[in-house]
Design a protein around this motif. Structure first.
Motif, mmCIF file in Angstrom:
data_model
loop_
_atom_site.group_PDB
_atom_site.id
_atom_site.type_symbol
_atom_site.label_atom_id
_atom_site.label_comp_id
_atom_site.label_asym_id
_atom_site.label_seq_id
_atom_site.Cartn_x
_atom_site.Cartn_y
_atom_site.Cartn_z
ATOM 1 N N TYR A 1 0.837 -1.197 0.000
ATOM 2 C CA TYR A 1 0.000 0.000 0.000
ATOM 3 C C TYR A 1 0.877 1.253 0.000
ATOM 4 N N TYR A 2 0.386 2.289 -0.673
ATOM 5 C CA TYR A 2 1.011 3.610 -0.608
ATOM 6 C C TYR A 2 0.436 4.284 0.638
ATOM 7 N N VAL A 3 1.283 4.527 1.638
ATOM 8 C CA VAL A 3 0.812 4.967 2.955
ATOM 9 C C VAL A 3 1.071 6.452 3.158
ATOM 10 N N VAL A 4 0.041 7.145 3.614
ATOM 11 C CA VAL A 4 0.148 8.561 3.969
ATOM 12 C C VAL A 4 -0.274 8.695 5.427
ATOM 13 N N ASP A 5 0.592 9.225 6.257
ATOM 14 C CA ASP A 5 0.321 9.319 7.693
ATOM 15 C C ASP A 5 -0.168 10.711 8.063
ATOM 16 N N ASN A 6 -1.134 10.743 8.978
ATOM 17 C CA ASN A 6 -1.671 11.983 9.545
ATOM 18 C C ASN A 6 -2.112 12.961 8.456
ATOM 19 N N LEU A 7 -2.907 12.460 7.533
ATOM 20 C CA LEU A 7 -3.405 13.298 6.444
ATOM 21 C C LEU A 7 -4.715 13.979 6.837
ATOM 22 N N PRO A 8 -4.832 15.289 6.669
ATOM 23 C CA PRO A 8 -6.136 15.926 6.864
ATOM 24 C C PRO A 8 -7.140 15.317 5.886
ATOM 25 N N PRO A 9 -8.248 14.775 6.360
ATOM 26 C CA PRO A 9 -9.194 14.091 5.470
ATOM 27 C C PRO A 9 -9.678 14.938 4.302
ATOM 28 N N ASP B 1 -15.256 15.569 10.111
ATOM 29 C CA ASP B 1 -16.531 15.782 9.410
ATOM 30 C C ASP B 1 -16.326 15.627 7.905
ATOM 31 N N SER B 2 -15.190 16.126 7.407
ATOM 32 C CA SER B 2 -14.879 16.004 5.986
ATOM 33 C C SER B 2 -14.676 14.547 5.606
ATOM 34 N N LEU B 3 -14.006 13.778 6.464
ATOM 35 C CA LEU B 3 -13.780 12.363 6.193
ATOM 36 C C LEU B 3 -15.095 11.615 6.083
ATOM 37 N N GLN B 4 -15.969 11.791 7.056
ATOM 38 C CA GLN B 4 -17.250 11.091 7.032
ATOM 39 C C GLN B 4 -18.085 11.489 5.818
ATOM 40 N N SER B 5 -18.017 12.752 5.426
ATOM 41 C CA SER B 5 -18.755 13.213 4.255
ATOM 42 C C SER B 5 -18.220 12.562 2.989
ATOM 43 N N ASN B 6 -16.874 12.501 2.869
ATOM 44 C CA ASN B 6 -16.260 11.865 1.702
ATOM 45 C C ASN B 6 -16.649 10.399 1.588
ATOM 46 N N LEU B 7 -16.619 9.702 2.727
ATOM 47 C CA LEU B 7 -16.941 8.282 2.709
ATOM 48 C C LEU B 7 -18.415 8.053 2.422
ATOM 49 N N ALA B 8 -19.278 8.884 3.017
ATOM 50 C CA ALA B 8 -20.719 8.709 2.850
ATOM 51 C C ALA B 8 -21.153 8.926 1.410
ATOM 52 N N HIS B 9 -20.479 9.837 0.703
ATOM 53 C CA HIS B 9 -20.885 10.162 -0.662
ATOM 54 C C HIS B 9 -19.962 9.522 -1.712
ATOM 55 N N HIS B 10 -19.099 8.586 -1.266
ATOM 56 C CA HIS B 10 -18.196 7.874 -2.175
ATOM 57 C C HIS B 10 -17.386 8.851 -3.031
#
Length: 300
Positions: free
Chosen positions: A43-51, A84-93
């Motif tokens: 996997y290409y890993v990115v740590d502590n990324l702002p969602p 909040d941005s992460l959950q929004s991104n995941l919820a709307h694919h």
């Protein structure tokens, strides 16, 4: 508490090409260990990324490595309101790829012990007690935990057990096998510095001194037959493969899936090449994934 697969996770195959894994969870629950294992799995890993930057990262990886490159993004409580941005991104694919939300958890008493052993304050502790920081973190992450595709409770897991869980969940069958790299080399050019094991084939007669074999290499059947036909050659192969097989089991138990074995002779052209090919073939027959590198072939 046991690992809890929920939602679409149950129906997913072991093909993780193009997958985006969001790694989150409690501080001290093993996010760094999980990220390192995912990196080892390709996997290409990115740590502590702002969602909020998740889509941009996926786009950059698509452009540089292709859509099939799996990505793992570690998100922790330091991202604050970005959740909040992460959950929004995941919820709307909105990511544009298949996503898996991995949540790592542990009991409060275990997390307290781990944080105290690390001698690091909790990011939400402030001037209060460590346990208060953990409780704030649980509250912040509650919705993400509820939405997780996979929850792993690491309370009773050591590092090796956690990496095994990650590998079992996100690795392919080939990646679960030991990955062996066999390297032939010439001692006069130096020993490979990344070798886990080094074997010296200079105890065998050198085909270089046989005129009809001098211009050939260890990949030639004539040279291979000459080398393996020498006294002690096949006995060495038998015992060395047995040794490597025993070590391989220990490597896998300890969560190590990469082994580098260097086989040397004087110039890296005849004996080391023939023996490397023979041992590699034997290891493949035993089910290991084996790659061969003839480092010094062609240097003479």
């Amino acid at each position: 508490m046991t690992d809890t697969p929920t939602g679409p996770w149950v129906e997913r195959s072991r093909d993780h090409a193009g997958e985006v894994v969001i790694v989150t969870g409690m501080t001290g629950a093993g996010r760094s260990t999980a990220a390192k294992e995912l990196e080892d799995l390709g996997y290409y890993v990115v740590d502590n990324l702002p969602p909020s930057l998740l889509r941009e990262v996926v786009q950059l990886v698509d452009e540089s490595r292709g859509h099939d490159q799996p990505i793992a993004v570690v998100v922790d409580v330091r991202s604050g309101s970005f959740f909040d941005s992460l959950q929004s991104n995941l919820a709307h694919h909105a990511v544009g790829r298949r996503t898996t939300l991995l949540f790592l958890d542990a009991t409060d008493d275990v997390l307290v012990r781990r944080q105290e052993a690390a001698r690091r304050p909790h990011p939400l502790q402030g001037s209060g007690r460590l346990i208060e920081g953990l409780r704030r973190e649980r509250s912040v992450l509650a919705d993400l935990r509820a939405d997780a595709d996979l929850v792993i409770d690491t309370s009773d897991l050591n590092v090796h057990q956690l990496t095994d869980r990650i590998a079992d969940s996100f690795g392919t069958p080939d990646q679960m096998r030991l990955q062996v790299t066999m390297i032939s080399f010439g001692f006069k050019y130096g020993i490979p510095i990344d070798a886990d094991f080094v074997a010296d084939m200079r105890f065998l007669p050198n085909p270089f001194w046989v005129p009809e074999l001098r211009g050939k290499t260890g990949r030639s059947q004539d040279v291979s037959d000459f080398v393996l036909g020498q006294m002690g050659a096949r006995e060495f192969v038998d015992s060395y493969v047995e040794l490597l097989t025993g070590v391989a089991g220990g490597y896998l138990t300890e969560g190590k899936r990469f082994m580098s074995v260097a086989i040397g002779c004087t110039g890296g052209k005849h004996r080391s090449v023939a023996m490397t090919e023979e041992i590699a073939g034997r290891l493949r027959e035993l089910g290991h994934s084996v790659g061969v590198v003839h480092r010094d072939l062609g240097r003479e």
